[in-house]
Design an enzyme around this catalytic site. Structure first.
Site, PDB file in Angstrom:
ATOM      1  N   CYS A   1     -55.047  49.717  27.001  1.00  0.00           N
ATOM      2  CA  CYS A   1     -53.802  49.960  26.263  1.00  0.00           C
ATOM      3  C   CYS A   1     -53.605  48.983  25.106  1.00  0.00           C
ATOM      4  O   CYS A   1     -52.742  49.199  24.250  1.00  0.00           O
ATOM      5  CB  CYS A   1     -52.610  49.912  27.206  1.00  0.00           C
ATOM      6  SG  CYS A   1     -52.708  51.124  28.523  1.00  0.00           S
TER       7      CYS A   1
ATOM      8  N   HIS B   1     -46.349  48.524  22.630  1.00  0.00           N
ATOM      9  CA  HIS B   1     -47.020  49.481  23.513  1.00  0.00           C
ATOM     10  C   HIS B   1     -45.993  50.044  24.495  1.00  0.00           C
ATOM     11  O   HIS B   1     -45.290  49.290  25.177  1.00  0.00           O
ATOM     12  CB  HIS B   1     -48.152  48.768  24.260  1.00  0.00           C
ATOM     13  CG  HIS B   1     -48.715  49.595  25.365  1.00  0.00           C
ATOM     14  ND1 HIS B   1     -49.059  50.916  25.188  1.00  0.00           N
ATOM     15  CD2 HIS B   1     -48.983  49.313  26.666  1.00  0.00           C
ATOM     16  CE1 HIS B   1     -49.513  51.400  26.331  1.00  0.00           C
ATOM     17  NE2 HIS B   1     -49.476  50.451  27.244  1.00  0.00           N
TER      18      HIS B   1
ATOM     19  N   ASN C   1     -47.079  56.639  28.773  1.00  0.00           N
ATOM     20  CA  ASN C   1     -47.999  55.597  28.318  1.00  0.00           C
ATOM     21  C   ASN C   1     -49.257  56.277  27.788  1.00  0.00           C
ATOM     22  O   ASN C   1     -50.032  56.827  28.563  1.00  0.00           O
ATOM     23  CB  ASN C   1     -48.309  54.675  29.508  1.00  0.00           C
ATOM     24  CG  ASN C   1     -49.311  53.589  29.178  1.00  0.00           C
ATOM     25  OD1 ASN C   1     -50.005  53.660  28.164  1.00  0.00           O
ATOM     26  ND2 ASN C   1     -49.397  52.594  30.038  1.00  0.00           N
TER      27      ASN C   1
HETATM   28  C1  LIG Z   1     -45.614  51.409  38.609  1.00  0.00           C
HETATM   29  C2  LIG Z   1     -44.207  50.877  38.739  1.00  0.00           C
HETATM   30  C3  LIG Z   1     -43.255  51.753  37.899  1.00  0.00           C
HETATM   31  C4  LIG Z   1     -43.777  50.944  40.177  1.00  0.00           C
HETATM   32  O1  LIG Z   1     -42.472  50.432  40.308  1.00  0.00           O
HETATM   33  P1  LIG Z   1     -42.170  49.337  41.415  1.00  0.00           P
HETATM   34  O2  LIG Z   1     -40.727  49.108  41.407  1.00  0.00           O
HETATM   35  O3  LIG Z   1     -43.074  48.159  41.178  1.00  0.00           O
HETATM   36  O4  LIG Z   1     -42.570  50.103  42.700  1.00  0.00           O
HETATM   37  P2  LIG Z   1     -43.554  49.619  43.840  1.00  0.00           P
HETATM   38  O5  LIG Z   1     -44.968  49.748  43.400  1.00  0.00           O
HETATM   39  O6  LIG Z   1     -43.075  48.280  44.331  1.00  0.00           O
HETATM   40  O7  LIG Z   1     -43.242  50.718  44.914  1.00  0.00           O
HETATM   41  C5  LIG Z   1     -41.956  50.853  45.492  1.00  0.00           C
HETATM   42  C6  LIG Z   1     -42.015  52.062  46.383  1.00  0.00           C
HETATM   43  O8  LIG Z   1     -42.031  53.252  45.576  1.00  0.00           O
HETATM   44  C7  LIG Z   1     -43.126  54.068  45.961  1.00  0.00           C
HETATM   45  N1  LIG Z   1     -43.619  54.822  44.811  1.00  0.00           N
HETATM   46  C8  LIG Z   1     -44.655  54.522  43.992  1.00  0.00           C
HETATM   47  N2  LIG Z   1     -44.777  55.477  43.070  1.00  0.00           N
HETATM   48  C9  LIG Z   1     -43.822  56.372  43.298  1.00  0.00           C
HETATM   49  C10 LIG Z   1     -43.453  57.567  42.660  1.00  0.00           C
HETATM   50  N3  LIG Z   1     -44.095  58.041  41.595  1.00  0.00           N
HETATM   51  N4  LIG Z   1     -42.385  58.249  43.144  1.00  0.00           N
HETATM   52  C11 LIG Z   1     -41.716  57.798  44.204  1.00  0.00           C
HETATM   53  N5  LIG Z   1     -42.030  56.662  44.863  1.00  0.00           N
HETATM   54  C12 LIG Z   1     -43.069  55.965  44.401  1.00  0.00           C
HETATM   55  C13 LIG Z   1     -44.136  53.115  46.503  1.00  0.00           C
HETATM   56  O9  LIG Z   1     -45.025  53.776  47.384  1.00  0.00           O
HETATM   57  C14 LIG Z   1     -43.265  52.116  47.235  1.00  0.00           C
HETATM   58  O10 LIG Z   1     -42.895  52.645  48.489  1.00  0.00           O
HETATM   59  P3  LIG Z   1     -42.913  51.698  49.785  1.00  0.00           P
HETATM   60  O11 LIG Z   1     -41.904  50.633  49.473  1.00  0.00           O
HETATM   61  O12 LIG Z   1     -42.518  52.643  50.841  1.00  0.00           O
HETATM   62  O13 LIG Z   1     -44.306  51.196  49.878  1.00  0.00           O
HETATM   63  C15 LIG Z   1     -44.114  49.394  38.248  1.00  0.00           C
HETATM   64  O14 LIG Z   1     -44.788  48.554  39.137  1.00  0.00           O
HETATM   65  C16 LIG Z   1     -44.668  49.199  36.891  1.00  0.00           C
HETATM   66  O15 LIG Z   1     -44.092  49.619  35.910  1.00  0.00           O
HETATM   67  N6  LIG Z   1     -45.836  48.529  36.748  1.00  0.00           N
HETATM   68  C17 LIG Z   1     -46.506  48.417  35.499  1.00  0.00           C
HETATM   69  C18 LIG Z   1     -47.338  49.629  35.287  1.00  0.00           C
HETATM   70  C19 LIG Z   1     -47.873  49.759  33.891  1.00  0.00           C
HETATM   71  O16 LIG Z   1     -47.133  49.695  32.961  1.00  0.00           O
HETATM   72  N7  LIG Z   1     -49.182  49.962  33.770  1.00  0.00           N
HETATM   73  C20 LIG Z   1     -49.847  50.165  32.545  1.00  0.00           C
HETATM   74  C21 LIG Z   1     -49.888  48.884  31.785  1.00  0.00           C
HETATM   75  S1  LIG Z   1     -50.731  49.127  30.293  1.00  0.00           S
END
Ligand SMILES: CC(C)(COP(=O)(O)OP(=O)(O)OC[C@H]1O[C@@H](n2cnc3c(N)ncnc32)[C@H](O)[C@@H]1OP(=O)(O)O)[C@@H](O)C(=O)NCCC(=O)NCCS
Length: 326
Positions: free
Chosen positions: A112, A253, A283
């Site tokens: 990215c 980004h 993204n």
């Molecule tokens: C991916 C992201 C949105 C997840 O949000 P989060 O608040 O960190 O969520 P978590 O990973 O802690 O998961 C929380 C819960 O939601 C669940 N969950 C994950 N994806 C889900 C979805 N699409 N829908 C519903 N629930 C979801 C998880 O399984 C977890 O459940 P659990 O507590 O029972 O295990 C966040 O971590 C994020 O933005 N990370 C950066 C990702 C990114 O930008 N990547 C590219 C960079 S270039």
């Protein structure tokens, strides 16, 4: 001499994939996706479209704006991690499709952050006088390496392309004045495509396992992203003796609204200065920064000399920031 952005262009494929459609594919909800990411929908390349096709559309629009004939382009650098082929490069394919014979062309791989890395490289050629212009493209079709049964990742990504034409300027008030990129390979495992390369080549077993798809530790990526983006924005501003209050606009980004909000808050930059389009595109990986720049540019945001802070982060981990004086 510096390089000036003389033209911008972008392209998003026509097919829209909404959160409501994803609800039917994985256990998720529109409310969850919007609250955690800010994304409402994303675009998906048509089956016959590969990354070079997206890149070509964006490139043509940028060349048009810059008033530069395709045949006169002297360098083409494409940031992508979803090349049409492992080789030849997507940049070479774009050159061929443009009917250009003059440019040298190659890809850079920084996920990215790819367009910021590509911009860094192309800027060196233009600012040194080695070439009279350069076409910088960020293009990705991440849908091709996304597992639509993995709710951790499939809600985030979309396809697209953005392009910038660089030309030299002697005007000290304008151009790309500072750009810095960074890498931390010890974090390679938190965001990667495990299979399909020389470590884990394509075999029927590999394809059946799904290792060709992006995997991500979202929480780790989130933490690294906010910290790294803040640090590198401060680094490029400090290099020019600027404070965050001097920033007129932010082009970032579009990974996730929460990452951007947190980063801007730490920098004490109002969110209204940052052009947002992730609700429409998700993204788009390397495409994100030049697509966003193009949208803001075509909306008439920029005046000559405006201080624009650019930032990106992606798998590697790779990140960086730049001060672009429009
Ligand atoms: C991916 C992201 C949105 C997840 O949000 P989060 O608040 O960190 O969520 P978590 O990973 O802690 O998961 C929380 C819960 O939601 C669940 N969950 C994950 N994806 C889900 C979805 N699409 N829908 C519903 N629930 C979801 C998880 O399984 C977890 O459940 P659990 O507590 O029972 O295990 C966040 O971590 C994020 O933005 N990370 C950066 C990702 C990114 O930008 N990547 C590219 C960079 S270039």
């Amino acid at each position: 001499m510096r390089s000036l952005v003389a033209g911008t262009g972008s392209y998003a494929p026509a097919k829209v994939l909404t959160n409501a459609e994803l609800e039917k594919m994985v256990d998720t909800s529109d409310a969850w996706i919007q609250e955690r990411t800010g994304i409402k929908e994303r675009r998906i390349a048509a089956p016959e479209q590969a990354t070079s096709d997206l890149a070509l559309e964006a490139a043509r629009r940028a060349l048009d704006m810059a008033g530069l004939a395709a045949a006169d382009v002297e360098a083409i650098v494409v940031g992508t991690v979803t090349p049409d082929h492992m080789f030849p490069s997507t940049a070479a394919l774009v050159q061929g499709k443009l009917g250009n014979k003059k440019a040298f062309a190659f890809d850079v791989s920084a996920a990215c952050a790819g367009s910021l890395y590509a911009l860094t490289v192309a800027d060196r050629f233009v600012a040194s006088g080695a070439v009279k212009n350069a076409l910088v493209i960020g293009a990705d079709a991440l849908s091709r390496i996304t597992n639509y049964q993995d709710r951790n990742t499939c809600i985030l990504f979309g396809d697209g392309a953005g392009a910038m034409v660089l030309k030299p300027t002697d005007d000290p008030r304008r151009g790309l004045s500072t750009i810095r990129i960074h890498t931390d390979g010890s974090l390679a495992h938190i965001l990667l495509q495990p299979g399909g390369g020389s470590r884990d080549p394509i075999t029927p077993e590999m394809a059946a396992s799904g290792r060709q798809y992006v995997t991500m530790n979202g929480r780790e990526v989130y933490k690294v992203a906010v910290r790294s983006l803040e640090d590198s924005c401060r680094e490029v501003l400090a290099a020019e003796g600027l404070g965050t209050g001097d920033v007129k606009y932010v082009i970032a980004h579009q990974a996730n609204k929460r990452i951007l909000d947190a980063t801007l808050e730490r920098l004490e930059i109002p969110a209204s200065k940052c052009w947002m389009n992730l609700e429409k595109y998700g993204n788009t990986s390397a495409a994100s920064v030049p697509m966003t720049l193009d949208e803001a540019n075509r909306a008439g945001w920029f005046q000559p000399g405006d201080v624009i802070l650019m930032m990106a982060i992606g798998g590697g981990m790779a990140w960086g920031a730049a001060v672009l004086r429009w």
